[in-house]
Scaffold this motif. Structure first.
Motif, short mmCIF file in Angstrom:
data_model
loop_
_atom_site.label_atom_id
_atom_site.label_comp_id
_atom_site.label_asym_id
_atom_site.label_seq_id
_atom_site.Cartn_x
_atom_site.Cartn_y
_atom_site.Cartn_z
N SER A 1 0.79 -1.18 0.00
CA SER A 1 0.01 0.08 0.02
C SER A 1 0.86 1.24 0.00
O SER A 1 1.98 1.13 0.51
N GLY A 2 0.38 2.17 -0.70
CA GLY A 2 1.40 3.31 -0.62
C GLY A 2 0.81 4.70 -1.06
O GLY A 2 -0.39 4.91 -1.18
N PHE A 3 1.56 5.71 -1.29
CA PHE A 3 1.02 7.08 -1.55
C PHE A 3 2.03 7.47 -2.64
O PHE A 3 3.46 7.25 -2.59
N LYS A 4 1.68 8.22 -3.76
CA LYS A 4 2.27 8.64 -4.70
C LYS A 4 2.28 10.34 -5.14
O LYS A 4 1.11 10.65 -5.36
N LEU A 5 3.51 10.78 -4.99
CA LEU A 5 3.31 12.10 -5.58
C LEU A 5 3.89 12.39 -6.72
O LEU A 5 4.97 11.82 -7.25
N SER A 6 3.16 13.05 -7.68
CA SER A 6 3.57 13.02 -9.15
C SER A 6 3.78 14.60 -9.71
O SER A 6 2.88 15.60 -9.28
N TYR A 7 4.79 14.83 -10.47
CA TYR A 7 4.86 16.16 -11.21
C TYR A 7 4.78 16.04 -12.66
O TYR A 7 5.40 15.20 -13.23
N MET A 8 3.95 16.73 -13.22
CA MET A 8 3.57 16.63 -14.66
C MET A 8 4.78 17.40 -15.28
O MET A 8 5.15 18.70 -15.18
N VAL A 9 5.33 16.82 -16.34
CA VAL A 9 6.50 17.17 -16.92
C VAL A 9 6.13 17.50 -18.42
O VAL A 9 6.70 18.35 -19.17
N SER B 1 -8.35 19.37 -37.56
CA SER B 1 -7.77 18.70 -36.50
C SER B 1 -6.73 19.64 -35.66
O SER B 1 -6.25 20.65 -36.14
N LEU B 2 -6.92 19.39 -34.20
CA LEU B 2 -6.33 20.31 -33.19
C LEU B 2 -5.35 19.60 -32.30
O LEU B 2 -5.96 18.58 -31.76
N THR B 3 -4.16 20.00 -32.45
CA THR B 3 -3.14 19.62 -31.01
C THR B 3 -2.52 20.95 -30.34
O THR B 3 -2.31 21.78 -31.19
N TYR B 4 -2.63 20.58 -29.18
CA TYR B 4 -2.24 21.63 -28.31
C TYR B 4 -1.23 20.88 -27.27
O TYR B 4 -1.52 19.78 -26.77
N LYS B 5 -0.18 21.50 -26.83
CA LYS B 5 0.78 21.39 -25.80
C LYS B 5 0.94 22.23 -24.60
O LYS B 5 0.73 23.39 -24.85
N GLY B 6 1.30 21.68 -23.45
CA GLY B 6 1.57 22.53 -22.36
C GLY B 6 0.30 23.32 -22.01
O GLY B 6 0.52 24.75 -21.93
N ILE B 7 -0.85 22.89 -21.88
CA ILE B 7 -1.90 23.57 -21.28
C ILE B 7 -1.93 23.86 -20.05
O ILE B 7 -1.71 22.73 -19.14
N PRO B 8 -2.08 25.10 -19.67
CA PRO B 8 -1.66 25.59 -18.21
C PRO B 8 -2.71 25.00 -17.05
O PRO B 8 -2.40 25.07 -16.16
N GLU B 9 -3.78 24.44 -17.45
CA GLU B 9 -4.96 24.15 -16.52
C GLU B 9 -4.66 23.04 -16.03
O GLU B 9 -5.51 22.60 -14.94
N PHE B 10 -3.92 21.91 -16.46
CA PHE B 10 -3.57 20.76 -16.02
C PHE B 10 -2.92 21.02 -14.73
O PHE B 10 -1.91 22.02 -14.51
N ASN B 11 -3.17 20.42 -13.64
CA ASN B 11 -2.55 20.57 -12.32
C ASN B 11 -1.07 19.79 -12.54
O ASN B 11 -1.13 18.43 -12.92
N GLU B 12 -0.11 20.54 -12.17
CA GLU B 12 1.22 20.09 -12.26
C GLU B 12 1.41 18.99 -11.33
O GLU B 12 2.09 18.10 -11.49
N PHE B 13 1.07 19.43 -9.97
CA PHE B 13 1.33 18.32 -8.87
C PHE B 13 0.11 17.63 -8.69
O PHE B 13 -1.05 18.12 -8.44
N GLN B 14 0.33 16.42 -8.74
CA GLN B 14 -0.79 15.26 -8.29
C GLN B 14 -0.51 14.37 -7.58
O GLN B 14 0.68 13.84 -7.33
N TYR B 15 -1.33 13.95 -6.58
CA TYR B 15 -0.96 12.91 -5.44
C TYR B 15 -2.26 12.02 -5.36
O TYR B 15 -3.47 12.31 -5.67
N GLY B 16 -1.89 10.63 -4.80
CA GLY B 16 -3.05 9.78 -4.82
C GLY B 16 -2.33 8.45 -3.84
O GLY B 16 -1.30 8.68 -3.57
N VAL B 17 -3.07 7.52 -3.65
CA VAL B 17 -2.91 6.63 -2.98
C VAL B 17 -3.12 5.31 -3.85
O VAL B 17 -3.85 5.05 -4.80
N SER B 18 -2.37 4.13 -3.44
CA SER B 18 -2.05 2.93 -4.38
C SER B 18 -2.09 1.67 -3.59
O SER B 18 -1.80 1.74 -2.27
N LEU B 19 -2.52 0.73 -4.30
CA LEU B 19 -2.59 -0.58 -3.70
C LEU B 19 -2.10 -1.50 -4.66
O LEU B 19 -2.72 -1.83 -5.70
N CYS B 20 -1.26 -2.42 -4.29
CA CYS B 20 -0.81 -3.49 -5.17
C CYS B 20 -0.61 -4.75 -4.59
O CYS B 20 -0.28 -5.09 -3.27
N ALA B 21 -1.17 -6.07 -4.92
CA ALA B 21 -1.37 -7.26 -4.43
C ALA B 21 -1.57 -8.24 -5.34
O ALA B 21 -2.06 -8.18 -6.54
#
Length: 230
Positions: A148-156, A168-188
Motif C-alpha cells: 500500500s502506498g502514496f504517490k506524488l507526481s509532477y507533470m513534465v 484537426s487540433l493539437t495543443y501542448k503545455g496546457i496550463p490548466e492541468f494540475n502540475e502536482f498530483q497525488y494519490g493512494v495506491s494498492l498492489c497485491a
C-alpha cells in the motif's frame, strides 16, 4: 492492443529468465525485494461532469526504481521509496480548444459523429512511497505481496489531440492541468502477476478549467497490472 499484449509477455518472459539466474546465487541474509517495477493500467476518469464519457482504450505505462528498506528481522516487512515515470492517455469527449484570446475553452462533445478522435495525455515524474508486506525469504523468489502506498507526481508534459470531420487540433503545455498530483495506491498479488490500483486525491485540472462556469473536478483512477523485478 497488439502492443499491450507484447509488453505483457515481454515483462513476463524477462522476469522468468531473471528468476532463473538468481536461483543459482548464494543465500543473502540481507536480501531485498522488488527494486524495479513496470506496470500497465487502464485509466478511468472519476467524478466526471454530466455527459462526459470515455471511449476506446485509455492506457497508462509506468516504470521506475524503488529502494526497498526492510524494517523487521525476517525482512518481509519494508518501506519502499522510489523514483519513476508514468505516461497516461485518456480518450473521452471533453474538447480542449484555444480561443481568440489565447486561453482555452472546455466543451463536452455530445455528437460522436462529428469527430473520430479526442484525447488528452500527460507525463509524470513520480515519487512512490510504499508500506510493503510479503511472504518472501532469502531463497524463495515466488511469494505473496501486499503493498500500500502514496504517490506524488509532477507533470513534465501534457498534450491534447482532436480529430474532427472538418479540422484537426493539437495543443501542448496546457496550463490548466494540475502540475502536482497525488494519490493512494494498492498492489497485491503472487509472483509475476500483481493487481494494481491508484486513485488520485486531487483533480486532473485546476479550478481555472471550467465547463459553462463549473470547475472540472474529475480525477484519475488507474487499474491494471504491476510487475516487480529484483
Amino acid at each position: 492492443m497488439k502492443i499491450l499484449i507484447f509488453i505483457v509477455f515481454f515483462l513476463f518472459g524477462f522476469q522468468f529468465s531473471f528468476s532463473q539466474e538468481i536461483e543459482n546465487k548464494p543465500v543473502d541474509s540481507l536480501y531485498k525485494e522488488d527494486q524495479f517495477y513496470a506496470g500497465l493500467t487502464y485509466n478511468f476518469l472519476a467524478n466526471k461532469p454530466t455527459n462526459l464519457g470515455q471511449s476506446g482504450f485509455s492506457l497508462g505505462f509506468h516504470f521506475g526504481f524503488i529502494k526497498d528498506m526492510p524494517i523487521n528481522k525476517n525482512r518481509n516487512v519494508a518501506i519502499g521509496v522510489g523514483l519513476g515515470y508514468s505516461a497516461n492517455s485518456y480518450n473521452q469527449n471533453l474538447q480542449i480548444a484555444k480561443n481568440n484570446t489565447g486561453s482555452y475553452d472546455y466543451t463536452i462533445l455530445e455528437d460522436k459523429s462529428t469527430y473520430s478522435r479526442n484525447k488528452f495525455s500527460n507525463h509524470f515524474i513520480e515519487l512512490p512511497i510504499e508500506f510493503r508486506w510479503r511472504t518472501s525469504n532469502a531463497t524463495d523468489y515466488e511469494f505473496w505481496r501486499i503493498y500500500s502506498g502514496f504517490k506524488l507526481s509532477y507533470m513534465v508534459a501534457n498534450n491534447t489531440k482532436y480529430v474532427g470531420n472538418t479540422e484537426s487540433l493539437t495543443y501542448k503545455g496546457i496550463p490548466e492541468f494540475n502540475e502536482f498530483q497525488y494519490g493512494v495506491s494498492l498492489c497485491a498479488g503472487y509472483n509475476t502477476w500483481n493487481f494494481y490500483v491508484y486513485y488520485a486525491l486531487n483533480p486532473i485540472f485546476s479550478s481555472k478549467a471550467k465547463i459553462e462556469g463549473q470547475s472540472i473536478d474529475m480525477n484519475a483512477l488507474k487499474i491494471g497490472l504491476m510487475f516487480y523485478i529484483l
